[in-house]
Enzyme design. Structure first.
Site, short mmCIF file in Angstrom:
data_model
loop_
_atom_site.label_atom_id
_atom_site.label_comp_id
_atom_site.label_asym_id
_atom_site.label_seq_id
_atom_site.Cartn_x
_atom_site.Cartn_y
_atom_site.Cartn_z
N GLY A 87 0.82 -1.21 0.00
CA GLY A 87 0.00 0.00 0.00
C GLY A 87 0.85 1.26 0.00
O GLY A 87 0.58 2.20 -0.78
N THR A 250 -3.48 -9.62 -2.32
CA THR A 250 -3.60 -10.90 -3.02
C THR A 250 -4.69 -11.70 -2.33
O THR A 250 -4.61 -11.95 -1.12
CB THR A 250 -2.26 -11.65 -2.96
OG1 THR A 250 -1.25 -10.80 -3.51
CG2 THR A 250 -2.32 -12.95 -3.74
N LEU A 380 16.47 -18.82 -11.56
CA LEU A 380 17.11 -20.14 -11.58
C LEU A 380 18.30 -20.16 -10.63
O LEU A 380 19.23 -20.94 -10.85
CB LEU A 380 17.55 -20.49 -13.00
CG LEU A 380 16.45 -20.86 -13.99
CD1 LEU A 380 17.04 -21.21 -15.35
CD2 LEU A 380 15.62 -22.04 -13.47
N GLY A 385 16.38 -21.89 -0.51
CA GLY A 385 14.91 -21.87 -0.63
C GLY A 385 14.39 -20.45 -0.59
O GLY A 385 15.05 -19.56 -0.08
N CYS A 390 5.06 -13.84 0.77
CA CYS A 390 3.99 -14.19 -0.18
C CYS A 390 4.09 -15.53 -0.89
O CYS A 390 3.07 -16.18 -1.08
CB CYS A 390 3.86 -13.08 -1.21
SG CYS A 390 3.28 -11.55 -0.46
N LYS A 453 15.66 -11.51 1.42
CA LYS A 453 16.41 -11.34 0.17
C LYS A 453 17.24 -10.07 0.29
O LYS A 453 17.08 -9.31 1.26
CB LYS A 453 15.48 -11.31 -1.05
CG LYS A 453 14.54 -10.12 -1.08
CD LYS A 453 13.62 -10.14 -2.30
CE LYS A 453 14.27 -9.53 -3.50
NZ LYS A 453 13.30 -9.16 -4.55
N1 LIG Z 1 4.93 -7.55 0.36
C1 LIG Z 1 4.97 -7.66 -0.94
O1 LIG Z 1 6.04 -7.53 -1.54
C2 LIG Z 1 3.71 -7.93 -1.73
C3 LIG Z 1 2.50 -8.16 -1.10
N2 LIG Z 1 1.35 -8.38 -1.84
C4 LIG Z 1 0.06 -8.54 -1.19
O2 LIG Z 1 -0.35 -7.25 -0.70
C5 LIG Z 1 -1.09 -7.39 0.52
C6 LIG Z 1 -0.46 -6.52 1.59
O3 LIG Z 1 0.85 -7.00 1.83
P1 LIG Z 1 1.90 -6.13 2.63
O4 LIG Z 1 1.82 -4.71 2.21
O5 LIG Z 1 3.19 -6.84 2.50
O6 LIG Z 1 1.33 -6.27 4.12
P2 LIG Z 1 1.75 -5.42 5.40
O7 LIG Z 1 1.50 -6.30 6.56
O8 LIG Z 1 3.09 -4.81 5.21
O9 LIG Z 1 0.71 -4.22 5.40
C7 LIG Z 1 -0.65 -4.40 5.63
C8 LIG Z 1 -1.14 -3.22 6.45
O10 LIG Z 1 -2.56 -3.30 6.55
C9 LIG Z 1 -2.93 -2.78 7.82
N3 LIG Z 1 -4.27 -3.23 8.18
C10 LIG Z 1 -4.69 -4.49 8.45
N4 LIG Z 1 -6.01 -4.48 8.73
C11 LIG Z 1 -6.43 -3.21 8.65
C12 LIG Z 1 -7.68 -2.58 8.84
N5 LIG Z 1 -8.76 -3.28 9.17
N6 LIG Z 1 -7.77 -1.24 8.70
C13 LIG Z 1 -6.67 -0.53 8.38
N7 LIG Z 1 -5.44 -1.07 8.18
C14 LIG Z 1 -5.34 -2.40 8.31
C15 LIG Z 1 -1.86 -3.30 8.75
O11 LIG Z 1 -1.79 -2.52 9.94
C16 LIG Z 1 -0.61 -3.17 7.88
O12 LIG Z 1 0.06 -1.95 8.10
C17 LIG Z 1 -1.10 -8.88 0.83
O13 LIG Z 1 -2.30 -9.43 0.33
C18 LIG Z 1 0.08 -9.43 0.04
O14 LIG Z 1 -0.12 -10.77 -0.33
C19 LIG Z 1 1.37 -8.34 -3.21
C20 LIG Z 1 2.56 -8.11 -3.88
C21 LIG Z 1 3.81 -7.89 -3.20
O1 LIG Z 2 3.50 -11.18 -4.21
C1 LIG Z 2 4.59 -10.87 -3.78
O2 LIG Z 2 4.83 -10.68 -2.59
C2 LIG Z 2 5.78 -10.74 -4.68
O3 LIG Z 2 6.55 -11.95 -4.50
C3 LIG Z 2 7.77 -11.99 -5.21
O4 LIG Z 2 8.62 -10.95 -4.81
P1 LIG Z 2 9.52 -11.06 -3.48
O5 LIG Z 2 9.05 -12.19 -2.65
O6 LIG Z 2 9.53 -9.71 -2.89
O7 LIG Z 2 11.00 -11.33 -4.00
P2 LIG Z 2 11.63 -12.33 -5.08
O8 LIG Z 2 12.68 -11.62 -5.80
O9 LIG Z 2 10.58 -12.98 -5.89
O10 LIG Z 2 12.35 -13.41 -4.16
C4 LIG Z 2 11.60 -14.30 -3.35
C5 LIG Z 2 12.52 -15.31 -2.70
O11 LIG Z 2 13.04 -16.21 -3.66
C6 LIG Z 2 14.46 -16.29 -3.55
N1 LIG Z 2 15.00 -16.53 -4.90
C7 LIG Z 2 14.68 -15.70 -5.93
C8 LIG Z 2 15.15 -15.95 -7.20
C9 LIG Z 2 15.98 -17.07 -7.43
O12 LIG Z 2 16.44 -17.35 -8.56
N2 LIG Z 2 16.29 -17.87 -6.38
C10 LIG Z 2 15.81 -17.63 -5.11
O13 LIG Z 2 16.11 -18.41 -4.18
C11 LIG Z 2 14.89 -14.97 -2.94
O14 LIG Z 2 16.12 -15.09 -2.27
C12 LIG Z 2 13.73 -14.70 -1.99
O15 LIG Z 2 13.93 -15.38 -0.77
C13 LIG Z 2 7.50 -11.82 -6.71
O16 LIG Z 2 8.75 -11.78 -7.40
C14 LIG Z 2 6.71 -10.54 -6.97
O17 LIG Z 2 6.39 -10.44 -8.35
C15 LIG Z 2 5.43 -10.58 -6.14
O18 LIG Z 2 4.68 -9.40 -6.33
#
Ligand SMILES: NC(=O)C1=CN([C@@H]2O[C@H](COP(=O)(O)OP(=O)(O)OC[C@H]3O[C@@H](n4cnc5c(N)ncnc54)[C@H](O)[C@@H]3O)[C@@H](O)[C@H]2O)C=CC1
Ligand SMILES: O=C(O)[C@H]1O[C@H](OP(=O)(O)OP(=O)(O)OC[C@H]2O[C@@H](n3ccc(=O)[nH]c3=O)[C@H](O)[C@@H]2O)[C@H](O)[C@@H](O)[C@@H]1O
Length: 672
Positions: A87, A250, A380, A385, A390, A453
């Site tokens: 967000g 998600t 690759l 792991g 996510c 990572k």
């Molecule tokens: N972290 C990532 O790199 C990625 C995450 N996602 C997806 O995005 C979503 C969010 O993930 P993150 O941002 O990593 O989670 P996060 O845990 O960092 O942030 C979520 C936020 O929502 C807030 N929250 C929860 N319930 C609430 C409510 N009722 N009212 C107001 N705020 C509330 C929490 O306090 C927290 O700050 C998940 O579904 C995740 O699977 C998708 C792509 C990448």
């Molecule tokens: O939904 C999500 O949260 C996100 O998850 C991953 O992103 P992220 O988990 O932030 O990072 P990655 O670069 O995908 O790495 C994930 C894990 O796989 C490992 N990895 C990655 C690549 C590789 O070749 N080998 C490997 O072991 C990394 O070390 C790390 O622990 C996806 O790449 C994003 O597209 C997606 O939005």
């Protein structure tokens, strides 16, 4: 400020209902649609909205291309619920690229909001601070010469002075002389007043956490929708009729249908707009996305809602990268994208086990197969792991979906990806223990890397933590941890809460100590484990910055337009930072555009940490990749026999053997 056209309350056609024609296309002109229904609709007539857009755009600094498209629906106020890793950066980029839209990020976690409103941003992402400073704090008027800098023609890396340009034919028609970037008003806000901000929004992005359920039906695989559902409740109560609700989180396939927002007589359009950013590269992923996926219902109102959201992205994303599908395809695509990426990692990790037994080298195998464009070289890299918040949860969500549809074999197929991941991590821990004569008693083990990572301070589901748990059971004298990006105080607090019930930290009489220096962490260690792929840990010299003029290093000037876009200004900002000695641009503000950052309260806990010598994640002055470790120095101070266990394929074992260090690497035959 212009008001949105008022929707017809009680109509099934709520979303941005006004004088819209019912045949408006969902798919923005030039964008892709994979939905046959939407594709058919794309030929329909355009939907013309008569608002004072032009006047509004004149008063704002930028006029995004979308505003010139008369079919685009007018969005003025966006609320993003969830100020986390997704967000925060996503909504910040939307605000940065759309200065005419007011964007408010809300969260129930007041501490997080306080940090977003300060100079101590709650998450570290390279480049995030630059975006937040402009959108949140506004910017000063500034100017620059619209000419390529003189030294760019030599190496592009050492000076940013400008001179008469030698740009030749490339620059024909560009505006010469000073370009003025007008001041910008703040349009990015952070608040804990969730209901109020939802009430004011035309579009509500829901980006709250959706972890795996830990108890009850589907525990261990189904998605825990508690937070998401709580937000939909607030939306149902407070959102204005016609507001568009966007699933950014998600979520399981068919969530939009199951979670339909209920308020008698009012219809809300629900879109799916999953996020594909990765930690550590979030800003690049958001600024130059491979694709933006928007799933909508196929009703006219659904298509108009998709068009409204697409217009927001179109401020900076080329139209042909904005893809529209039906809602379910979009929801499912996100789960499948993560599952397929993780599957590649598990596949190569399974091969690494074969390599360790045969003498094949997994990196050589990966490079060989990756040359085939049908396979490709990315994802690759064998290791310990995958981690992160996510991959595991999204695969398990897919497993649960398959199983609940009666597709047991499909579920089992994907579950195997997670099993292989755990096998790989545990195999690594067992290898360490086996090499150290099956006992860690009295020994010091050092982990280099705690984040899941490189280039992130995100430690969620980090393989390092699971390895620590396994090592702890062997009763070591000390487990030392160093991570170049994570704040040691934060890591200690996290370990304490994750290992609750155990005496874990040194300060409590346990064996775990978190260090701020790699050298201190490694001193007298019996084994060093590399658990995160930070470049700093490599034992080969860093490659010098290339002197060839890659697009990345070129001065982006001259710009064709009198008013360059925010993306162009950012590329100039980065070029100037790269090409000038740090002393000239103290504060990382070569264009002198920044306003003063908000002052902290006297008792700001984050300022306390900074004074204590720790960085707080977030702003651009914080973590920067550091120099490579001096392995001579580390190896000198290791206990004998000297062991390094390379879980990330960073170490050249030949170089190490000259230092008298034995290296065990994932995917290479060793002594174990
Ligand atoms: N972290 C990532 O790199 C990625 C995450 N996602 C997806 O995005 C979503 C969010 O993930 P993150 O941002 O990593 O989670 P996060 O845990 O960092 O942030 C979520 C936020 O929502 C807030 N929250 C929860 N319930 C609430 C409510 N009722 N009212 C107001 N705020 C509330 C929490 O306090 C927290 O700050 C998940 O579904 C995740 O699977 C998708 C792509 C990448
Ligand atoms: O939904 C999500 O949260 C996100 O998850 C991953 O992103 P992220 O988990 O932030 O990072 P990655 O670069 O995908 O790495 C994930 C894990 O796989 C490992 N990895 C990655 C690549 C590789 O070749 N080998 C490997 O072991 C990394 O070390 C790390 O622990 C996806 O790449 C994003 O597209 C997606 O939005």
């Amino acid at each position: 400020m212009n008001q949105l056209p008022i929707s017809v309350i009680g109509s099934e056609e709520g979303a941005f209902q006004d004088n819209a024609l019912s045949t408006a296309p969902t798919t923005p002109e030039g964008s892709l649609t994979f939905s046959p229904v939407l594709r058919a609709a794309a030929d329909g007539p355009l939907d013309i909205e008569s608002t004072s857009l032009a006047a509004q755009a004149q008063s704002s600094r930028l006029m995004p291309s979308a505003l010139f498209n008369p079919s685009v629906r007018h969005v003025q106020n966006i609320c993003c619920v969830g100020a986390g890793y997704v967000g925060g950066p996503t909504a910040a980029v939307i605000a940065y690229q759309n200065p005419h839209i007011r964007v408010t990020i809300v969260d129930r976690d007041e501490r997080r909001i306080r940090r977003w409103n300060s100079k101590h941003l709650p998450i570290y992402e390279p480049g995030l601070g630059d975006i937040v400073r402009i959108a949140r704090d506004g910017s000063r008027e500034c100017s620059f010469l619209n000419e390529r800098s003189s030294l760019d023609t030599s190496d592009g890396l050492s000076d940013a002075t400008t001179s008469s340009s030698e740009c030749g034919s490339q620059c024909e028609g560009h505006h010469e002389g000073p370009t003025i970037i007008p001041a910008r008003q703040p349009n990015l806000f952070f608040s804990a007043d969730v209901a109020r901000c939802i009430r004011e929004a035309d579009i509500v992005l829901v980006a709250v956490n959706t972890p795996t359920k830990s108890k009850g039906m589907g525990a261990g695989s189904a998605t825990d929708m508690t937070a998401f559902e709580a937000v939909t409740g607030v939306v149902a109560q407070h959102a204005r009729p016609g507001a568009i609700i966007v699933e950014k989180s998600t979520v399981p396939c068919r969530t939009a249908q199951l979670m339909a927002i209920h308020r008698p007589g009012v219809h809300f359009e629900i879109l799916s707009n999953p996020e594909f950013l990765a930690a550590g590269t979030a800003m690049k992923d958001l600024m130059q996305p491979d694709r933006v996926l928007i799933g909508s219902s196929t009703t006219p109102s659904g298509r108009r809602a998709a068009e409204a959201l697409a217009s927001v992205y179109a401020a900076w994303v080329p139209r042909n990268r904005i893809i529209t599908t039906n809602v379910w395809s979009s929801e499912l695509s996100k789960l499948v994208a993560n599952s397929m990426l993780a599957q590649r990692i598990s596949s190569i990790n399974s091969i690494s086990a074969i390599c360790e037994k045969t003498g094949a080298d997994v990196d050589e195998v990966a490079a060989s197969i990756g040359c085939d464009p049908r396979i490709g070289e990315k994802f690759l890299k064998a290791g310990i792991g995958f981690g992160g918040s996510c991959f595991k949860k999204d695969i398990l969500s897919l497993v649960y979906l398959a199983e609940s549809l009666g597709l047991e074999e499909v579920g089992e197929y994907w579950r195997q990806v997670v099993k292989m991941n755990e096998y790989q991590r545990d195999r690594f821990s067992r290898r360490v223990i086996k090499c150290l004569n099956n006992t860690l008693v009295g020994k010091k083990i050092t982990l280099l890397g705690y984040a899941f990572k490189a280039n992130t301070s995100d430690t969620r589901e980090s393989p390092a933590l699971e390895i620590i748990k396994t090592l702890l059971e062997e009763g070591p004298r000390e487990i030392a941890i160093f991570d170049p990006c994570c704040n040691p105080v934060v890591v200690q607090d996290e370990i304490k809460s994750l290992l609750k019930g155990q005496v874990a930290l040194k300060s409590d009489g346990g064996p775990i100590a978190v260090y701020g220096s790699a050298y201190e962490a490694c001193a007298s260690a019996n084994a060093v484990l590399i658990t995160t792929e930070f470049d700093e840990f490599r034992n080969t010299p860093a490659t010098l910055p290339t002197l060839s003029k890659t697009a990345k290093h070129l001065d982006p000037r001259p710009f064709d337009r009198l008013e360059p876009s925010e993306t162009e200004i950012l590329s100039l900002h980065k070029f100037l930072l790269r090409s000038s000695p740090a002393t000239v641009h103290a504060g990382g503000d070569p264009l002198q555009r920044y306003m003063t950052e908000p002052a902290c309260a006297e008792d700001c806990p984050d300022c306390g940490l900074v004074k204590g010598g720790y960085s707080t994640a977030g702003n651009s002055d914080d973590y920067k990749p550091k120099e490579r470790l001096d392995w001579n120095k580390i190896s000198y101070h290791l206990a004998k026999p000297k062991w390094v266990f390379d879980g990330k394929g960073l170490i050249d074992p030949m170089v190490m053997s000259k230092l008298g260090v034995r290296v065990e690497s994932v995917g290479r035959q060793g002594r174990s």
